[in-house]
Design an enzyme around this catalytic site. Sequence first.
Site, short mmCIF file in Angstrom:
data_model
loop_
_atom_site.label_atom_id
_atom_site.label_comp_id
_atom_site.label_asym_id
_atom_site.label_seq_id
_atom_site.Cartn_x
_atom_site.Cartn_y
_atom_site.Cartn_z
N HIS A 1 -10.56 5.40 8.68
CA HIS A 1 -10.04 6.87 9.03
C HIS A 1 -9.52 6.87 10.33
O HIS A 1 -8.68 7.81 10.36
CB HIS A 1 -11.48 7.64 8.97
CG HIS A 1 -11.99 8.21 7.71
ND1 HIS A 1 -13.27 8.37 7.73
CD2 HIS A 1 -11.10 8.77 6.81
CE1 HIS A 1 -13.29 9.02 6.61
NE2 HIS A 1 -12.36 8.95 5.86
N ARG B 1 -2.90 16.53 -2.61
CA ARG B 1 -4.06 15.69 -2.97
C ARG B 1 -5.17 16.96 -3.28
O ARG B 1 -5.83 17.37 -2.12
CB ARG B 1 -4.43 14.95 -1.80
CG ARG B 1 -3.59 13.87 -1.53
CD ARG B 1 -4.07 12.93 -0.22
NE ARG B 1 -3.38 11.71 -0.12
CZ ARG B 1 -2.41 11.97 0.91
NH1 ARG B 1 -2.27 13.04 1.85
NH2 ARG B 1 -1.53 10.94 1.19
N GLU C 1 0.26 4.07 -10.35
CA GLU C 1 -0.42 3.08 -9.46
C GLU C 1 -1.08 1.86 -10.25
O GLU C 1 -1.40 0.82 -9.36
CB GLU C 1 -1.66 4.16 -8.97
CG GLU C 1 -1.23 5.38 -8.48
CD GLU C 1 -2.55 6.43 -8.26
OE1 GLU C 1 -3.14 6.35 -7.22
OE2 GLU C 1 -2.74 6.92 -9.30
N ASP D 1 -1.90 2.09 -3.82
CA ASP D 1 -2.75 1.37 -4.75
C ASP D 1 -1.95 0.65 -5.80
O ASP D 1 -2.50 -0.52 -6.34
CB ASP D 1 -3.45 2.45 -5.86
CG ASP D 1 -4.66 3.08 -5.12
OD1 ASP D 1 -5.17 2.47 -4.51
OD2 ASP D 1 -5.13 4.16 -5.59
N CYS E 1 5.51 8.12 -3.14
CA CYS E 1 4.72 9.05 -2.57
C CYS E 1 3.68 8.09 -1.66
O CYS E 1 2.83 8.65 -0.90
CB CYS E 1 3.80 9.94 -3.15
SG CYS E 1 2.81 9.35 -4.58
#
Length: 943
Positions: free
Chosen positions: A570, A677, A806, A830, A877
């Site tokens: 984070h 998102r 992904e 990913d 992206c």
Amino acid sequence: MLTLTANDVRLGATATDWQDALQQAARDLEAARRTSPDYLAGMMARERQSSTVLGNGIAIPHGTPESRDAVLKTGIRILQFPQGITWHDNARVHVLVVIAAQSDEHLDILRHLTRVLDKPGLAEKLARATDATELVALLSKAPAVAKCDNETLCLGIDASTPNELALIAAARLQSLRCVSTDFLAEIIGQPPVALGQGFWLTHHTVGARRPTLSLATPKRATPELRGVFCLAGPGDECHDLLDRIDNFLARNEPIDGLSGDALLARLSGEAADAVTAKVTLLNTHGLHARPAKYLVQEARRHNASIRIRVLEGDGSAVSATSLTRVIGLGARRGQMLLLSATGDEADQAIVSLTNAIEDGLGENVDPLRSAEPRAPVPEAQPPEPLADDQPVKAVAASPGLALAPAFVMRQPALEYPDSAADSEQQIQRLNQAIDDADGQLRTLIRHAEGGEAAPILSVHVEMLQDEDLYQATLEAINEGASAEAGWWKAIDTAARAQEALSDRLLAERAADLRDVGRRVLANLCGVAMPTPPDTPYILVADDLGPSDVARLDTTRVRGLVTARGGATSHSAILARALGLPAVVGAGEQILTIANGSDLVVDGERGCLVPNPGAERCERIRRRLEKLEALQAQAHEHRNQPATTEDGHTIEVCANLGNTAHTPDAVDRGADGVGLLRTEFIFMAHPEAPDLATQVREYQHAFDALNGLPLVARTLDVGGDKPLDYWPLPQEDNPFLGMRGIRLSLTRPDILETQVRALLTAAGDRPLRIMFPMVKDLEEFRAARAIVSKVQAEVPAGDVQVGVMIEVPSCALLASTLAPEVDFFSVGTNDLTQYTLAIDRGHGQLSAESDGLHPSVLRLIRMTVEAAHAHDRWVGVCGELASDPQAIPVLVGLDVDELSVTSRRVPLVKACIRGLNLENARQQAEKALAMATAAEVRDALEVW
């Protein structure tokens, strides 16, 4: 620990009898290579010893200890028999949870299943389930643990009316964090209901955090007012508490002068004239099936009504002759059991059961060892200081360059006693520290509103309210620990459990848990966190929690450096959102840097330099001046298209995690939103947001875009990003489990509502709907069919439907997808980790998870070639889109769009304007010819 998953389920099975069902179960285990054919004999032997039926339509066939040699690998299979099977004990069974365990791993499953046996109508729901995930949820979702203990009692209150006692009882529940202030407001507005015998009841569900029962009694009881029960929680979670009230009233025993423990005993179902005894459970695995069966058989031999409960808990006493009830106690080694009995043989029964428990209930047991003094911990040797003017390699977390004095944020020493005698005072201190932390976090959230930190800090608030953490702390305090020691033990245990899962995101969320824990611990210790200087600085720390980053004054902090952490932690995510250069995972030696000494942070190359020499400082300053000039120029020309020197235009869009950030993205020159998102709206609500809520959110973005396109990724949750209202079984590897489109397709109603909201909000404005985690054409078609259905009902003007690349299979099969999709968007984060089989946040391997690896670039090229062959466009992206070294390669691979964080839009556009398409294609070919990511970067460095 064994867990139930949808992959282990076989629905709609049929069998002629229970033996046939058991044979099918054995074949399923054998087909899954969990067992050899000999395991069936072991399961049959177990049934001859005793039935494995738990009740409520569930049986758990498993082998005997002697048959463990036939277990090749621990595993579970679940077989559903909708028509039911009559077991050999005449019980009706609808579900077999078949266990092959090499040790006692099945005990956790058994304990968990016994906690769902009391769900109303469970057998019928198991029989009717038509979806594997639904079946697992029915078996996995443990009921909320009810609370009714000494803390919830308010005895001898100076009050004379039911309303007064009701408010006092409700206030007690609020002080215990069992309810919110909303509950108090509801209780104020409704009068208590008379139950008879001078007792009253007030109950509400609003603001209830867990099912809880309080009893308030007056100082001077009268026939009309002996006490008020205050009940919190939904009715389906309060059956046990309501039963306690009914049984209590049915006995109509006097309560005047009773102690809290005695009153709780009455509420728990123990009669006033019962013979009682306390005994410690010594069994290694607690009161699981075998010792529980032994106890039940012993209880049945006596002409007495015998009840048993866990003294440290707050549950009711259960019948000692009910196997499922006894197992459902979940009693653990070291816990105290309270036995009570009435009837002709009550004394004999208590003595007999006490002896049986002390002897181990048929198992060999060892006595509890007294607490041993802790061995002194050898003092750790401080790390060697870093060499001056020597680059230190780290993980690139956020691009950018900075040179400023270092501020090393060393966590203050939090010293506290391990034990305390005054448990009530310790609990009050704990509650106050948690409340203070709650207020501190909410203040940070208000200051960070609209930013990336706000939703993360909201999760911290939820962590503060975690009932398991709170209960674990109370248990430790009641056993003699101080509030500080009990709290940190609970935090450390939970964090270690997450870290042990070997899952990148869960492991990094353990850092969030410790961040929350440190905040409460500092409040308990009365210690303030270190304060950074008023002048510009680079923050250096062992690790940073989201609340640390949220407190940063971005007008002063120039960069971030941490000893631990990964590129997806984070703190790294927030650093990128704030536009701060950052490197992480640099090692503990960075903590030897002296405060005020110069420090270079290069977030693009992933390195730092302590005490740079004069020559290096001069080079860095020239780079910074050039970068500042470039940034200023880029900002000035941010609204111009990203067109190469030879006239080739690339769209540069913004990645957004919240529609509130759309105006900022447009102001920074974004050509649209390349990735919205949408999970943010789902995570911000306690239940799935309805159509109107979603329409309002999406309209904010469309209105701010003024006709620019918006690419909305459909709900991407599950696995590593669960939703509280969409329960899923724990998965060994969430990244390879139920997430993205595969999860959404299990709930088409939620996906359909989201698509309808997007189309409604868009109207005639350009909308691009993108499905995440698509692996092949079949999944795309299933999702596309839902969009087509809604489009027939909600016409919209400019709509395209595409997939996010992904999963490597999706790139490899791009040629089969391209004729049917409208576009591709490559999620390099990913795609890289799936291709290289490296978690991006892995402590040792994260630096090797590089999107410029030739294998990833080849997959991107395959995708572009397939798309352009069918006149489809391709975007990127992921983080690679904003990597200065990668941008020329991506342009050279003929990507049509790059989507980056809003702050990077002007610089990425400027970078593209300085490129020549033919030159970029040469760089791409050069990169594709390399063997490793390091070789690619070296080649691009000297280009």
